[in-house]
Design an enzyme around this catalytic site. Sequence first.
Site, PDB file in Angstrom:
ATOM      1  N   GLU A  53      43.900  47.126  40.621  1.00 59.01           N
ATOM      2  CA  GLU A  53      43.811  48.191  41.636  1.00 59.01           C
ATOM      3  C   GLU A  53      45.172  48.521  42.232  1.00 59.01           C
ATOM      4  OE1 GLU A  53      41.864  45.531  41.459  1.00 59.01           O
ATOM      5  OE2 GLU A  53      39.763  46.190  41.406  1.00 59.01           O
ATOM      6  N   GLN A 116      31.387  40.314  47.779  1.00 66.21           N
ATOM      7  CA  GLN A 116      32.456  41.317  47.699  1.00 66.21           C
ATOM      8  C   GLN A 116      32.464  42.243  48.913  1.00 66.21           C
ATOM      9  OE1 GLN A 116      32.329  43.117  43.724  1.00 66.21           O
ATOM     10  NE2 GLN A 116      33.755  41.542  43.009  1.00 66.21           N
TER      11      GLN A 116
END
Lengths: 554, 89
Positions: A53, A116
């Site tokens: 990312e 998450q």
Amino acid sequence: MSSSKPLTGGGLLFEVLEQHGVEHVFGYPGGAIMPIYDALYDSSVKHFLCRHEQGAAFSAVGYARAAGKVGVCMATSGPGATNLITGLADALADSIPVVAITGQVATSAMGSDAFQEIDIFGLSLACTKHSFQVSNIDDLEDVLHQAFEIALEGRQGPVLVDIPKDIQQAEVTSRLEEFSHLTNKVQLPLADISNAIDILTHAKQPILYVGGGVGMANAIDEVRDFANQTGMPSVSTLKGLGAINADNENYLGMLGMHGTKASNLAVQECDLLVVVGARFDDRVTGKLNEFAPNAKVIHFDIDTAEINKRRFADAAILGDLKANLPLLSMSLNISGWQEKVQQMKADFGWRYDHPGSKIFAPAVLKEMSDLMPKNTCITTDVGQHQMWSAQHISVDDPCNFLTSGGMGTMGFGLPAAIGAQISRPHDTVIAVSGDGSIMMNVQELATIKRYQIPVKILLIDNAKLGMVRQWQDLFFDGRLSETDLADNPDFCQLARSFEIKAQTITEKSQVTEALEEMIDHQGPYLLHVKIDAKDNVWPLVPPNTANDKMMESV
Amino acid sequence: MNNYKLIIMTDDRQVVLERILQVTRYRGFLINGINAQVNTGNQIATIELYVSSERPIELLIDQINKLIDIKGVKVDNKADNKGAQQHSA
């Protein structure tokens, strides 16, 4: 969008992106952003799968900076979102318009320490210009439009939109006829034009100090006209490089810690600084209270908070540079000053003679600069190679020199080059990196392979974290602590494993042919350049020292 | 150390108070006290922020004014008694 399916939050996202002219996004999928990736399947927006990312965020930054558009990146919740943060911080420091989309766990699970789940909305406060968390599908469209408006309005910057999974999946039942525009825009005070004109007309030794704001304001023509009409000697920050054409006889190059000797000496002697889209960064000023000690200041900027932040402005001119710079354009009688700085420029020019057969990085970069096609876009990583690039590569537009200025982020160069190449497919893009920096986002070689992106990589390898090693040698009694990289991988083998052509050079005699081969190669290419580990970046203004007390050798 | 009282008018939006507190801390001001109320009629919040710092208050005012949701920042009083200043957003 398929007409057989109801429009969901995920589908709406791509419709709004398309409305804002977004053709490319950079991202990485995961659990909490799956409905958005499902909607991507039906969208005309092209997605580039990065391999981390952080790579996606930097590719969005490179895309934005090279093309003058908003860059868009996407990531899932938790670690996906936190991996974007360095890129967003970089974009904030350098005022780059980026919109980051993050998936979030479903609203019913938020605050429960779900799998998450991280409070990316909270984390974003310090590293974005603004951020949103969407809690109702009816708000999504307006929020997305606002994100683009905020990213581009005034001083540009990154905006994050956090979208819970259930909002991504929710059916859109109503659409906006018009989205709401910003209402709380900062009102700029009246410009101090008459005072500025008075100061300018009385100046005998003025300097034009050009920053990254010039390129951001698309005011390159105006700043060049101003420099030409006034005949004022000019200097540039790292992010301003390219705003003034390098062949302007009164242009002295970069100022600051690794600036040219002529730039720093002239700034210290000047009686007026006309500051254009710059912010007296500590890497520019050296010891602040000894910076340009005899100069009055006329400060042009878009951001009220930069006025008087680090240096008092005798006249402040806030607002659009394109409109404001011509207001002060006039002919000045400063021929004696011009002659003096031109003599400094001649006396203290760069020298490329270097003893021995080992490759001298500044000479490689100068030669590459001379060989590369017009409108080549350079990206750099951070360290010695970055400063050598700033010193020895000439560019004709700030959008052709992309470097992490404010944040100084190692790992910027490779993914930024990918973004730049995607935004400008017909221009040559060269990432200048170091053996430390390249490893920070080396996984993006896989992105190059996947999309056959013809980025060139000039890897300057001294088997050290060179800039830190230089400082340890100079300021820490040579106690070299954790800066040796002798166990680097075989960079050519590494590149070839991603189907990237590569070669290593070690001798000066190999440089010209190798550069020509790299530049002429149609696909991606890595040129691995081994240099002497003891080479330093000169000049160097030591920490907390006035800029005219620079070191020029050990 | 100089003491200041800021009166901040802001749209009542998500995390606006957190944004103000984060900027205040980051820019080098200690927070000594805070009062905050929302006018539910017009959805505008009024925040009284008591801060202290060696730094000029104008640096903080300019940074708070840059926050997207802020409508205005005013110094209500100032320890060195230079008088109130109005900065509109």
